[in-house]
Design an enzyme around this catalytic site. Structure first.
Site, PDB file in Angstrom:
ATOM      1  N   ARG A 106       0.810  -1.227   0.000  1.00 45.92           N
ATOM      2  CA  ARG A 106       0.000   0.000   0.000  1.00 45.92           C
ATOM      3  C   ARG A 106       0.842   1.275   0.000  1.00 45.92           C
ATOM      4  O   ARG A 106       0.353   2.354   0.349  1.00 45.92           O
ATOM      5  CB  ARG A 106      -0.996   0.018   1.168  1.00 45.92           C
ATOM      6  CG  ARG A 106      -2.047  -1.087   1.079  1.00 45.92           C
ATOM      7  CD  ARG A 106      -3.244  -0.788   1.943  1.00 45.92           C
ATOM      8  NE  ARG A 106      -4.264  -1.822   1.755  1.00 45.92           N
ATOM      9  CZ  ARG A 106      -4.388  -2.888   2.546  1.00 45.92           C
ATOM     10  NH1 ARG A 106      -3.559  -3.056   3.562  1.00 45.92           N
ATOM     11  NH2 ARG A 106      -5.338  -3.766   2.319  1.00 45.92           N
ATOM     12  N   LYS A 128       2.670  11.537 -11.112  1.00 49.21           N
ATOM     13  CA  LYS A 128       1.962  10.510 -11.884  1.00 49.21           C
ATOM     14  C   LYS A 128       2.869   9.294 -12.034  1.00 49.21           C
ATOM     15  O   LYS A 128       4.022   9.423 -12.439  1.00 49.21           O
ATOM     16  CB  LYS A 128       1.608  11.023 -13.285  1.00 49.21           C
ATOM     17  CG  LYS A 128       0.351  11.856 -13.368  1.00 49.21           C
ATOM     18  CD  LYS A 128       0.063  12.160 -14.841  1.00 49.21           C
ATOM     19  CE  LYS A 128      -1.209  12.960 -15.018  1.00 49.21           C
ATOM     20  NZ  LYS A 128      -1.466  13.231 -16.454  1.00 49.21           N
ATOM     21  N   GLU A 170       9.062  18.020 -24.904  1.00 44.67           N
ATOM     22  CA  GLU A 170       8.284  18.411 -23.730  1.00 44.67           C
ATOM     23  C   GLU A 170       8.608  19.848 -23.317  1.00 44.67           C
ATOM     24  O   GLU A 170       7.733  20.582 -22.837  1.00 44.67           O
ATOM     25  CB  GLU A 170       8.551  17.453 -22.569  1.00 44.67           C
ATOM     26  CG  GLU A 170       8.077  16.019 -22.808  1.00 44.67           C
ATOM     27  CD  GLU A 170       6.559  15.851 -22.731  1.00 44.67           C
ATOM     28  OE1 GLU A 170       5.837  16.851 -22.552  1.00 44.67           O
ATOM     29  OE2 GLU A 170       6.097  14.697 -22.852  1.00 44.67           O
ATOM     30  N   LYS A 208       6.103  22.991 -15.311  1.00 45.03           N
ATOM     31  CA  LYS A 208       5.418  21.732 -14.994  1.00 45.03           C
ATOM     32  C   LYS A 208       4.993  21.705 -13.523  1.00 45.03           C
ATOM     33  O   LYS A 208       3.850  21.369 -13.196  1.00 45.03           O
ATOM     34  CB  LYS A 208       6.351  20.553 -15.307  1.00 45.03           C
ATOM     35  CG  LYS A 208       5.862  19.166 -14.836  1.00 45.03           C
ATOM     36  CD  LYS A 208       4.776  18.607 -15.737  1.00 45.03           C
ATOM     37  CE  LYS A 208       4.286  17.238 -15.263  1.00 45.03           C
ATOM     38  NZ  LYS A 208       5.078  16.122 -15.780  1.00 45.03           N
ATOM     39  N   GLU A 218      -5.554  16.404 -11.802  1.00 42.79           N
ATOM     40  CA  GLU A 218      -5.887  16.617 -13.212  1.00 42.79           C
ATOM     41  C   GLU A 218      -7.393  16.736 -13.449  1.00 42.79           C
ATOM     42  O   GLU A 218      -7.967  16.064 -14.304  1.00 42.79           O
ATOM     43  CB  GLU A 218      -5.314  15.488 -14.078  1.00 42.79           C
ATOM     44  CG  GLU A 218      -5.200  15.853 -15.558  1.00 42.79           C
ATOM     45  CD  GLU A 218      -4.525  14.791 -16.400  1.00 42.79           C
ATOM     46  OE1 GLU A 218      -5.230  14.094 -17.114  1.00 42.79           O
ATOM     47  OE2 GLU A 218      -3.292  14.674 -16.329  1.00 42.79           O
ATOM     48  N   ARG A 222      -4.393  21.008 -15.215  1.00 51.28           N
ATOM     49  CA  ARG A 222      -3.316  20.052 -15.487  1.00 51.28           C
ATOM     50  C   ARG A 222      -3.516  19.348 -16.830  1.00 51.28           C
ATOM     51  O   ARG A 222      -2.554  18.854 -17.426  1.00 51.28           O
ATOM     52  CB  ARG A 222      -3.211  19.029 -14.347  1.00 51.28           C
ATOM     53  CG  ARG A 222      -2.046  18.072 -14.539  1.00 51.28           C
ATOM     54  CD  ARG A 222      -1.714  17.271 -13.305  1.00 51.28           C
ATOM     55  NE  ARG A 222      -0.571  16.408 -13.568  1.00 51.28           N
ATOM     56  CZ  ARG A 222       0.086  15.718 -12.641  1.00 51.28           C
ATOM     57  NH1 ARG A 222      -0.290  15.784 -11.382  1.00 51.28           N
ATOM     58  NH2 ARG A 222       1.116  14.969 -12.968  1.00 51.28           N
ATOM     59  N   ASN A 226      -1.345  17.805 -21.407  1.00 49.84           N
ATOM     60  CA  ASN A 226      -1.570  16.740 -22.385  1.00 49.84           C
ATOM     61  C   ASN A 226      -1.594  17.249 -23.819  1.00 49.84           C
ATOM     62  O   ASN A 226      -1.869  16.466 -24.740  1.00 49.84           O
ATOM     63  CB  ASN A 226      -2.890  16.017 -22.082  1.00 49.84           C
ATOM     64  CG  ASN A 226      -2.831  15.229 -20.793  1.00 49.84           C
ATOM     65  OD1 ASN A 226      -1.874  14.512 -20.542  1.00 49.84           O
ATOM     66  ND2 ASN A 226      -3.849  15.366 -19.959  1.00 49.84           N
ATOM     67  N   HIS A 229      -0.435  15.113 -26.705  1.00 54.84           N
ATOM     68  CA  HIS A 229      -0.372  13.732 -26.234  1.00 54.84           C
ATOM     69  C   HIS A 229      -1.563  12.883 -26.657  1.00 54.84           C
ATOM     70  O   HIS A 229      -1.479  11.658 -26.636  1.00 54.84           O
ATOM     71  CB  HIS A 229      -0.253  13.702 -24.704  1.00 54.84           C
ATOM     72  CG  HIS A 229       1.111  14.078 -24.205  1.00 54.84           C
ATOM     73  ND1 HIS A 229       1.669  15.314 -24.452  1.00 54.84           N
ATOM     74  CD2 HIS A 229       2.028  13.385 -23.483  1.00 54.84           C
ATOM     75  CE1 HIS A 229       2.869  15.360 -23.892  1.00 54.84           C
ATOM     76  NE2 HIS A 229       3.116  14.210 -23.302  1.00 54.84           N
ATOM     77  N   HIS A 233       0.081   9.958 -28.194  1.00 52.89           N
ATOM     78  CA  HIS A 233       0.006   8.655 -27.523  1.00 52.89           C
ATOM     79  C   HIS A 233      -0.570   7.583 -28.444  1.00 52.89           C
ATOM     80  O   HIS A 233      -0.138   6.423 -28.411  1.00 52.89           O
ATOM     81  CB  HIS A 233      -0.855   8.760 -26.260  1.00 52.89           C
ATOM     82  CG  HIS A 233      -0.077   9.153 -25.041  1.00 52.89           C
ATOM     83  ND1 HIS A 233      -0.684   9.461 -23.835  1.00 52.89           N
ATOM     84  CD2 HIS A 233       1.251   9.283 -24.814  1.00 52.89           C
ATOM     85  CE1 HIS A 233       0.242   9.758 -22.938  1.00 52.89           C
ATOM     86  NE2 HIS A 233       1.425   9.668 -23.515  1.00 52.89           N
ATOM     87  N   HIS A 248       9.105   8.752 -27.079  1.00 52.28           N
ATOM     88  CA  HIS A 248       7.930   9.499 -26.643  1.00 52.28           C
ATOM     89  C   HIS A 248       7.930  10.917 -27.208  1.00 52.28           C
ATOM     90  O   HIS A 248       6.901  11.410 -27.689  1.00 52.28           O
ATOM     91  CB  HIS A 248       7.898   9.537 -25.112  1.00 52.28           C
ATOM     92  CG  HIS A 248       6.766  10.334 -24.552  1.00 52.28           C
ATOM     93  ND1 HIS A 248       5.450   9.941 -24.670  1.00 52.28           N
ATOM     94  CD2 HIS A 248       6.756  11.519 -23.867  1.00 52.28           C
ATOM     95  CE1 HIS A 248       4.670  10.837 -24.084  1.00 52.28           C
ATOM     96  NE2 HIS A 248       5.437  11.800 -23.592  1.00 52.28           N
TER      97      HIS A 248
END
Length: 324
Positions: A106, A128, A170, A208, A218, A222, A226, A229, A233, A248
């Site tokens: 956990r 993230k 980025e 960032k 998000e 936020r 993206n 992306h 993606h 990427h």
């Protein structure tokens, strides 16, 4: 939370001395094992025992099978909840290591020491974590902050040019969504190398970090991170599916080109701004041929994007250079 390391890593050593960890596990891939781990071990001062966990390099390793192997190793080595995971690597390592640590028992503590431009400016910041699922990028993950992020810019000297260029995408994105002056400075770089980009890394990290602090989970602003992306993606996932992976940043660069044009089609930015964005991105990145991809395959991936609501594809689109 973000600390620039000096050459003897004294800030990292102070951190390790101040905390009460039971054991240290250092996650690397084969590249960071060779080029970065010796620097870390040569400067790290601790009486704690540590173990090296190595995985193969590449996005294709960022999956549940690798995560399961790492959980099993931590269990076999009797890692308890006071153990520390040090993620030494690029975005795959920080995403994967953060996910494994945040879910094992956990949640155990972890820190990120990013070694690529992409992970310094973007992937290691923001809390993230995640793994890919069925070629879908970052489909399973958690929101979990590292205890600290330690940046050692000299690690960039070990990068191949393609990896440096990948991270630069980025940085360009940060300028486009939040800081026109940052974008204007970056596009003045004629020869992309470590010396040219290093002065602008701090500003990219700050952009960032600022967005993340305003909207950790998000739900609003936020999502601007993206930009590029959604389509990026999808293309990255299809290339991975065809066992012809692209970096990427290359996918994000293509996504930004497409989504800048989409913003123009939606009358959000002028045709002139769209052309400025597209032409400048094309200066740095090679043409990617996706003529073999079927429209329906791209759409199927877009429909699984995490920003979507009620099965409608959502995009983060520019309203000006520097605003999203």
């Amino acid at each position: 939370m973000i600390t620039i390391l000096n050459d003897n890593f004294s800030q990292l050593n102070d951190f390790l001395h101040e905390k009460t960890f039971s054991k240290i596990f250092i996650l690397v891939d084969e590249n960071t094992h060779e080029y970065c781990l010796p620097v870390l071990l040569g400067n790290m001062e601790t009486d704690l025992g540590f173990e090296i966990l190595e995985i193969e390099a590449g996005e294709e390793m960022k999956n549940i099978q690798t995560a399961n192997q790492l959980w099993e190793i931590l269990t076999e080595m009797q890692a308890d909840r006071k153990a520390l995971v040090i993620n030494l690597g690029g975005g795959v390592i920080t995403d994967m290591g953060g996910f494994v640590a945040s879910t094992y028992k956990r949640g155990i503590q972890f820190i990120n020491i990013p070694t690529t431009l992409l992970s310094m400016c973007d992937a290691s910041i923001g809390g993230k974590t995640g793994i890919d699922l069925m070629h879908y990028k970052n489909m399973v993950g958690t929101f979990a902050f590292p205890e600290q992020i330690f940046i050692y810019p000299n690690f960039l000297q070990t990068l191949p040019f393609k990896e440096l260029r990948s991270g630069f995408a980025e940085m360009l994105k940060h300028g486009l969504i939040a800081d026109k002056a940052h974008w204007d400075q970056l596009i003045q770089i004629h020869k992309l190398d470590v010396d040219a980009v290093t002065p602008y890394i701090q500003n990219s990290m700050d952009i960032k970090q600022d967005v993340v602090e305003k909207d950790f989970h998000e739900s609003n602003i936020r999502k601007t991170l993206n930009f590029g992306h959604t389509i990026g993606h999808a293309v990255e996932s299809l290339c991975l599916q065809q066992e012809n992976p692209i970096l990427h940043g290359e996918a994000v660069a293509m996504g930004m080109i497409c989504e800048a044009h989409l913003a123009y089609l939606e009358n959000l930015i002028s045709e002139e701004d769209s052309k400025v964005i597209i032409e400048n991105i094309q200066r740095y990145y090679p043409y990617l041929d996706i003529s073999d991809f079927k429209d329906e395959d791209i759409t199927a991936l877009l429909l699984n994007d995490k920003k979507n609501v009620d099965s409608k594809i959502n995009f983060s689109l520019l309203t000006a250079i520097g605003k999203c």
